[in-house]
Scaffold this motif. Structure first.
Motif, PDB file in Angstrom:
ATOM      1  N   HIS A  98       0.819  -1.202   0.000  1.00 58.55           N
ATOM      2  CA  HIS A  98       0.000   0.000   0.000  1.00 58.55           C
ATOM      3  C   HIS A  98       0.857   1.259   0.000  1.00 58.55           C
ATOM      4  O   HIS A  98       2.000   1.261   0.468  1.00 58.55           O
ATOM      5  CB  HIS A  98      -0.925   0.015   1.224  1.00 58.55           C
ATOM      6  CG  HIS A  98      -2.029  -0.987   1.140  1.00 58.55           C
ATOM      7  ND1 HIS A  98      -2.974  -1.140   2.130  1.00 58.55           N
ATOM      8  CD2 HIS A  98      -2.344  -1.886   0.169  1.00 58.55           C
ATOM      9  CE1 HIS A  98      -3.830  -2.091   1.783  1.00 58.55           C
ATOM     10  NE2 HIS A  98      -3.463  -2.562   0.604  1.00 58.55           N
ATOM     11  N   GLU A 146      -0.908  13.248   5.305  1.00 57.85           N
ATOM     12  CA  GLU A 146      -0.601  11.936   4.713  1.00 57.85           C
ATOM     13  C   GLU A 146       0.503  12.036   3.673  1.00 57.85           C
ATOM     14  O   GLU A 146       1.433  11.220   3.647  1.00 57.85           O
ATOM     15  CB  GLU A 146      -1.865  11.348   4.080  1.00 57.85           C
ATOM     16  CG  GLU A 146      -2.967  10.994   5.076  1.00 57.85           C
ATOM     17  CD  GLU A 146      -3.944  12.141   5.311  1.00 57.85           C
ATOM     18  OE1 GLU A 146      -5.075  11.880   5.722  1.00 57.85           O
ATOM     19  OE2 GLU A 146      -3.556  13.318   5.089  1.00 57.85           O
ATOM     20  N   SER A 169      -3.047   7.615   6.821  1.00 56.49           N
ATOM     21  CA  SER A 169      -4.493   7.836   6.895  1.00 56.49           C
ATOM     22  C   SER A 169      -5.154   6.856   7.848  1.00 56.49           C
ATOM     23  O   SER A 169      -6.032   7.224   8.634  1.00 56.49           O
ATOM     24  CB  SER A 169      -5.105   7.721   5.493  1.00 56.49           C
ATOM     25  OG  SER A 169      -6.484   7.990   5.525  1.00 56.49           O
ATOM     26  N   GLU A 170      -4.716   5.603   7.803  1.00 65.68           N
ATOM     27  CA  GLU A 170      -5.282   4.581   8.691  1.00 65.68           C
ATOM     28  C   GLU A 170      -4.924   4.881  10.142  1.00 65.68           C
ATOM     29  O   GLU A 170      -5.762   4.727  11.048  1.00 65.68           O
ATOM     30  CB  GLU A 170      -4.764   3.192   8.301  1.00 65.68           C
ATOM     31  CG  GLU A 170      -5.352   2.080   9.161  1.00 65.68           C
ATOM     32  CD  GLU A 170      -4.849   0.698   8.763  1.00 65.68           C
ATOM     33  OE1 GLU A 170      -5.022  -0.228   9.573  1.00 65.68           O
ATOM     34  OE2 GLU A 170      -4.276   0.567   7.664  1.00 65.68           O
ATOM     35  N   ASN A 227      -1.534   6.035   2.655  1.00 68.27           N
ATOM     36  CA  ASN A 227      -2.694   5.290   3.145  1.00 68.27           C
ATOM     37  C   ASN A 227      -2.459   4.764   4.563  1.00 68.27           C
ATOM     38  O   ASN A 227      -3.396   4.678   5.362  1.00 68.27           O
ATOM     39  CB  ASN A 227      -3.012   4.119   2.208  1.00 68.27           C
ATOM     40  CG  ASN A 227      -3.576   4.590   0.882  1.00 68.27           C
ATOM     41  OD1 ASN A 227      -4.169   5.656   0.799  1.00 68.27           O
ATOM     42  ND2 ASN A 227      -3.375   3.802  -0.172  1.00 68.27           N
TER      43      ASN A 227
END
Length: 278
Positions: A146, A265, A153-154, A150
């Protein structure tokens, strides 16, 4: 029913009426203040709130990380609960005033005060402080396939569920700046300490660039950025990517150039990808 049981029951009622914040718990600063005030009452049983606040009238007198640690140690708790001792909690005065009223309602005789007050302290340490130590840590599952953005963001989404997204974003940005600018001392401030309170231009500063990190950009941050520009400084506003468009539009309305806007991010993700390739 014993005086200790009466005191704990009254304390539980007071605790149950406190406002809830992160992790659906009362402010840790209020618990710190309660421990210190109860300690003072053991030698000076004065239930007037004015006798327990500093000269300015807002903060609890003698409240510090050290005074809290001493009380905790008396009851066998040696872990560090706080680095600031609850000094930044402006709501503590009202909470402690309510606690003093609760104690007044117990109508404690002189010979029973020590028993009641120590029972209340022990109950706070064993039951309420313990909840703060058990708070869930922020977690994220790493997937090498990934995009690094991301992953950030998680992490932020996970932190948001416990009200920690702002703190986590700030700590991550501080870690990146310390990594890419090893020759500059990047301050590591408690998240609860506001910029104005500690005399800084923003969350971080590298040379003439001031960094503002926020997951919920409000009018106040743009006022701070404008003040940076008025002082001849540059600024970089870092927000979640979901807030990037709106933040960019607001920055464009400022009176002077010299402001950059980026998503948290992307700003962090680029550095993670670069490190992974090195």
């Amino acid at each position: 029913m014993s005086i200790e049981a009466d005191a704990i029951r009254a304390l539980a009622t007071w605790y149950g009426n406190l406002s809830l914040y992160r992790d659906k718990l009362p402010a840790m600063g209020t618990l710190c203040a309660a421990l210190v005030v109860l300690q003072r009452l053991r030698t000076d049983f004065d239930l007037d709130i004015e006798r327990h606040v500093a000269e300015q009238g807002a903060q609890i007198a003698t409240l510090s990380a050290e005074s809290v640690a001493r009380v905790l140690a008396e009851y066998g708790e040696t872990r560090q609960l706080t680095k600031v001792g609850g000094r930044t909690n402006r709501g503590a005065r009202g909470d402690i005033a309510d606690l003093l009223q609760t104690i007044k309602g117990l109508d404690l005789a002189t010979e029973s005060r020590e028993l009641a007050l120590t029972a209340m302290q022990r109950h706070i340490v064993d039951n309420y402080v313990a909840l703060h130590f058990k708070k869930k840590r922020v977690k994220a599952r790493f997937n090498a396939d990934h995009d690094a953005g991301n992953l950030i963001s998680e992490i932020l989404a996970n932190a948001q569920t416990s009200g920690k997204a702002g703190a986590v974003a700030e700590y991550l940005i501080g870690a990146k700046l310390a990594l890419i600018y090893p020759e500059i001392e990047i301050r590591n401030k408690p998240y609860s300490s506001g910029d104005d309170q500690v005399g800084h231009e923003g969350d971080f500063q590298v040379n003439r660039t001031v960094f503002h990190v926020t997951v919920a950009p409000m009018a106040g941050v743009y006022s701070k950025i404008q003040a940076n520009l008025d002082r001849g400084l540059k600024a970089l506003l870092l927000v979640p990517r979901s807030k990037l468009e709106g933040a960019s539009q607001n920055v464009a309305m400022l009176s002077k150039p010299g402001v950059g806007v980026d998503s948290i991010e992307a700003y962090l993700g680029r550095n993670i990808d670069e490190l992974a390739k090195s």
